[in-house]
Design a protein around this motif. Sequence first.
Motif, PDB file in Angstrom:
ATOM      1  N   LEU A  56       0.838  -1.199   0.000  1.00  0.00           N
ATOM      2  CA  LEU A  56       0.000   0.000   0.000  1.00  0.00           C
ATOM      3  C   LEU A  56       0.871   1.247   0.000  1.00  0.00           C
ATOM      4  O   LEU A  56       1.859   1.306   0.702  1.00  0.00           O
ATOM      5  CB  LEU A  56      -0.869   0.061   1.263  1.00  0.00           C
ATOM      6  N   GLU A  57       0.421   2.236  -0.753  1.00  0.00           N
ATOM      7  CA  GLU A  57       1.034   3.559  -0.701  1.00  0.00           C
ATOM      8  C   GLU A  57       0.265   4.356   0.328  1.00  0.00           C
ATOM      9  O   GLU A  57      -0.948   4.462   0.246  1.00  0.00           O
ATOM     10  CB  GLU A  57       0.869   4.244  -2.060  1.00  0.00           C
TER      11      GLU A  57
ATOM     12  N   TYR B  42       3.925   0.416   2.406  1.00  0.00           N
ATOM     13  CA  TYR B  42       3.697  -0.540   3.489  1.00  0.00           C
ATOM     14  C   TYR B  42       3.415  -1.909   2.881  1.00  0.00           C
ATOM     15  O   TYR B  42       2.559  -2.053   2.017  1.00  0.00           O
ATOM     16  CB  TYR B  42       2.560  -0.055   4.391  1.00  0.00           C
ATOM     17  N   VAL B  43       4.194  -2.878   3.337  1.00  0.00           N
ATOM     18  CA  VAL B  43       4.169  -4.203   2.718  1.00  0.00           C
ATOM     19  C   VAL B  43       3.422  -5.192   3.605  1.00  0.00           C
ATOM     20  O   VAL B  43       3.754  -5.325   4.790  1.00  0.00           O
ATOM     21  CB  VAL B  43       5.617  -4.700   2.478  1.00  0.00           C
ATOM     22  N   PRO B  44       2.418  -5.872   3.063  1.00  0.00           N
ATOM     23  CA  PRO B  44       1.700  -6.874   3.854  1.00  0.00           C
ATOM     24  C   PRO B  44       2.616  -8.055   4.191  1.00  0.00           C
ATOM     25  O   PRO B  44       3.373  -8.517   3.340  1.00  0.00           O
ATOM     26  CB  PRO B  44       0.578  -7.342   2.924  1.00  0.00           C
ATOM     27  N   ALA B  45       2.554  -8.518   5.435  1.00  0.00           N
ATOM     28  CA  ALA B  45       3.334  -9.677   5.859  1.00  0.00           C
ATOM     29  C   ALA B  45       2.476 -10.523   6.790  1.00  0.00           C
ATOM     30  O   ALA B  45       2.177 -10.083   7.887  1.00  0.00           O
ATOM     31  CB  ALA B  45       4.613  -9.220   6.567  1.00  0.00           C
TER      32      ALA B  45
ATOM     33  N   HIS C 104      -1.767  -7.061   8.557  1.00  0.00           N
ATOM     34  CA  HIS C 104      -0.471  -6.825   9.184  1.00  0.00           C
ATOM     35  C   HIS C 104       0.445  -6.233   8.126  1.00  0.00           C
ATOM     36  O   HIS C 104       0.703  -6.855   7.106  1.00  0.00           O
ATOM     37  CB  HIS C 104       0.096  -8.144   9.731  1.00  0.00           C
ATOM     38  N   LEU C 105       0.904  -5.008   8.354  1.00  0.00           N
ATOM     39  CA  LEU C 105       1.744  -4.329   7.369  1.00  0.00           C
ATOM     40  C   LEU C 105       3.038  -3.874   8.025  1.00  0.00           C
ATOM     41  O   LEU C 105       3.056  -3.544   9.213  1.00  0.00           O
ATOM     42  CB  LEU C 105       1.032  -3.082   6.821  1.00  0.00           C
ATOM     43  N   GLU C 106       4.087  -3.829   7.212  1.00  0.00           N
ATOM     44  CA  GLU C 106       5.363  -3.333   7.705  1.00  0.00           C
ATOM     45  C   GLU C 106       5.836  -2.196   6.810  1.00  0.00           C
ATOM     46  O   GLU C 106       5.751  -2.279   5.592  1.00  0.00           O
ATOM     47  CB  GLU C 106       6.389  -4.470   7.728  1.00  0.00           C
ATOM     48  N   GLY C 107       6.330  -1.130   7.457  1.00  0.00           N
ATOM     49  CA  GLY C 107       6.817   0.021   6.704  1.00  0.00           C
ATOM     50  C   GLY C 107       7.408   1.032   7.659  1.00  0.00           C
ATOM     51  O   GLY C 107       7.503   0.772   8.857  1.00  0.00           O
TER      52      GLY C 107
ATOM     53  N   ALA D 263       8.131   0.171  11.368  1.00  0.00           N
ATOM     54  CA  ALA D 263       6.904   0.215  12.169  1.00  0.00           C
ATOM     55  C   ALA D 263       5.950  -0.828  11.608  1.00  0.00           C
ATOM     56  O   ALA D 263       6.112  -1.283  10.467  1.00  0.00           O
ATOM     57  CB  ALA D 263       6.281   1.608  12.106  1.00  0.00           C
ATOM     58  N   THR D 264       4.992  -1.241  12.412  1.00  0.00           N
ATOM     59  CA  THR D 264       4.001  -2.193  11.930  1.00  0.00           C
ATOM     60  C   THR D 264       2.600  -1.644  12.134  1.00  0.00           C
ATOM     61  O   THR D 264       2.358  -0.832  13.026  1.00  0.00           O
ATOM     62  CB  THR D 264       4.102  -3.555  12.654  1.00  0.00           C
TER      63      THR D 264
END
Length: 174
Positions: free
Chosen positions: A33-34, A40-43, A69-72, A81-82
Amino acid sequence: MSRAPTTIVDLGRLSLSHGEGSRLSVAIQLDPLEFGGQEYVPAPQVAEARLDVSRPTGGYAFRLRFPLHLEGPCARCLEPATVEAEVDVREVDRQDTDDEELCSPYVVDNQLDVGRWAHDAAVLAMPARVLCRADCAGLCPVCGEALNEADPAAHRHETGGDPRWAKLDELKRE
Ligand SMILES: [Zn+2]
Ligand SMILES: [Zn+2]
């Protein structure tokens, strides 16, 4: 995860009669996601979602639920951050009306684009600001260093950045 991610659910194949409903478990592939100019990358990238489909008279009603759950980067200090959220969204699609409010943009030709819906719902589930922790101190406005782990005395740049002056400043405060 063994199942291939689903992006389209063929509503015709559910063969629901009016008044019937069905609960499906679908694996949804989520794209990065922008948000706020950051990515932010889904994990994991595939979310296990529950999709409820019911068929009231004249159309369909949907409810989609999945854990996000996203990481960026943190919006203040750029450290990792998550984002954790429970997405829970609904849509209706009536086939007997031209009222746009009642026609889901995710249903075209009896196909529900659950992938696109999940993506849009994930964007809406984002917090106003993604932070590494609620009290993140951010970056020093003078030198740009992250302040969370830093000694505040080392960032009193009004003294010209000379640590001895900072030290003196500290003594004066005591
Ligand atoms: Zn931070
Ligand atoms: Zn500084």
